[in-house]
Write an enzyme that holds these catalytic residues in place. Structure first.
Site, PDB file in Angstrom:
ATOM      1  N   TYR A   1       0.840  -1.210   0.000  1.00  9.11           N
ATOM      2  CA  TYR A   1       0.000   0.000   0.000  1.00  9.11           C
ATOM      3  C   TYR A   1       0.868   1.250   0.000  1.00  9.11           C
ATOM      4  CZ  TYR A   1      -3.933   3.076   1.134  1.00  9.11           C
ATOM      5  OH  TYR A   1      -4.902   4.063   1.119  1.00  9.11           O
TER       6      TYR A   1
ATOM      7  N   LYS B   1       0.993   3.988  -3.067  1.00  2.00           N
ATOM      8  CA  LYS B   1       0.529   5.375  -2.956  1.00  2.00           C
ATOM      9  C   LYS B   1       1.687   6.354  -3.195  1.00  2.00           C
ATOM     10  CE  LYS B   1      -3.898   4.734  -2.118  1.00  2.00           C
ATOM     11  NZ  LYS B   1      -4.946   5.124  -3.076  1.00  2.00           N
TER      12      LYS B   1
END
Ligand code: NAP
Length: 235
Positions: A157, A161
């Site tokens: 994650y 991002k």
């Protein structure tokens, strides 16, 4: 009238963004989701707002789906003013991200969804954005993509991002000659399936902030990383 497209709009922050923009009025929204047949909240909104909302099927990881969505939107309008790349995933199996457990496929799927697909979706809608009024592309990223704030854990994650933030920066350069502003955002910690019930913000609070940030953007903002409250985020 502002014409807006939002990905992943059947639940969570995406659904709240649809409701927020409908409340603000003078909009036409292309609310996209993977499975329109089961998107009951969106179906209700569409029946209540038949002149302001169309539901469009879009799996951001599927190039045929992106092409069909583009054709559907283009059959209804020649312009988009705001594209919000909101769809994203957060793996619920932290044990698979421990050292010794990570795989190409698992990490790659998160990177594909959160970083690569926003590029391909944006690319597909550039022709409509070029015709927009103050055209803007807003990435819904996360403070977890901020390298200055990074710590251990959540490998896929965080990396996805951080990559999405770079996507916004690179696209901002590619699209500025066409007058398209591109930013990346942190929506806050939000009470959704992803954020969980302990999160500090309701989806409505986050969506209200993101809608204000999006509405106030000018070309001077392109390439920036904003929080939902309008403050600038560290990279
Ligand atoms: P959520 O409640 O889990 O909703 C995620 C949305 O993304 C759903 O609509 C989901 O659709 C959609 N989606 C996932 N994969 C997709 C795909 N391949 N194609 C199309 N749609 C897809 O999450 P959320 O909290 O609303 O998060 C929205 C965005 O905010 C994400 O990008 C997330 O990373 C970011 N964010 C959230 C928080 C937070 O605290 N909640 C914090 C920082 C950043 P399905 O229903 O079909 O799965």
């Amino acid at each position: 009238m502002q014409q807006i497209m939002i990905t992943g709009s059947n639940r969570g922050i995406g659904l709240a963004l649809v409701k927020e923009h409908l409340q603000r009025g003078d909009v036409y929204i292309f609310a996209t989701c993977r499975n329109p047949d089961t998107a009951t909240d969106l179906q209700t909104l569409a029946s209540e707002n038949p002149d302001a909302l169309t539901i469009v099927a879009l799996d951001v990881n599927d190039s045929d789906s992106i092409e069909s969505a583009k054709n559907q939107v283009a059959s209804q309008t020649e312009q988009l003013d705001l594209l919000i790349n909101n769809a994203g995933i957060f793996p619920r199996t932290p044990e698979n991200e421990a050292l010794g457990k990570m795989t190409h496929d698992a990490l790659g799927h998160v990177l594909m969804t959160n970083s690569v697909s926003p590029v391909i979706v944006t690319q597909a809608f550039v022709d409509l954005l070029k015709n927009g009024n103050n055209p803007r592309v807003v990435m819904v990223s996360s403070q977890m993509g901020s390298i200055e704030r990074a710590s251990g854990g959540s490998m896929s994650y965080r990396v996805s991002k951080a990559a999405l933030n770079m996507v916004a920066k690179v696209l901002s350069g590619m699209l500025s000659p066409q007058g398209i502003t591109v930013i990346t955002t942190h929506p806050g910690w939000v009470q959704t399936d992803m954020g969980g019930s302990s999160a500090t913000l309701t989806p409505e609070q986050s969506a209200s902030g993101l809608a204000t940030v999006s509405a106030n953007l000018t070309s001077a903002d392109t390439g920036k990383f904003y929080s939902y409250d309008g403050s600038e985020m560290p990279w």
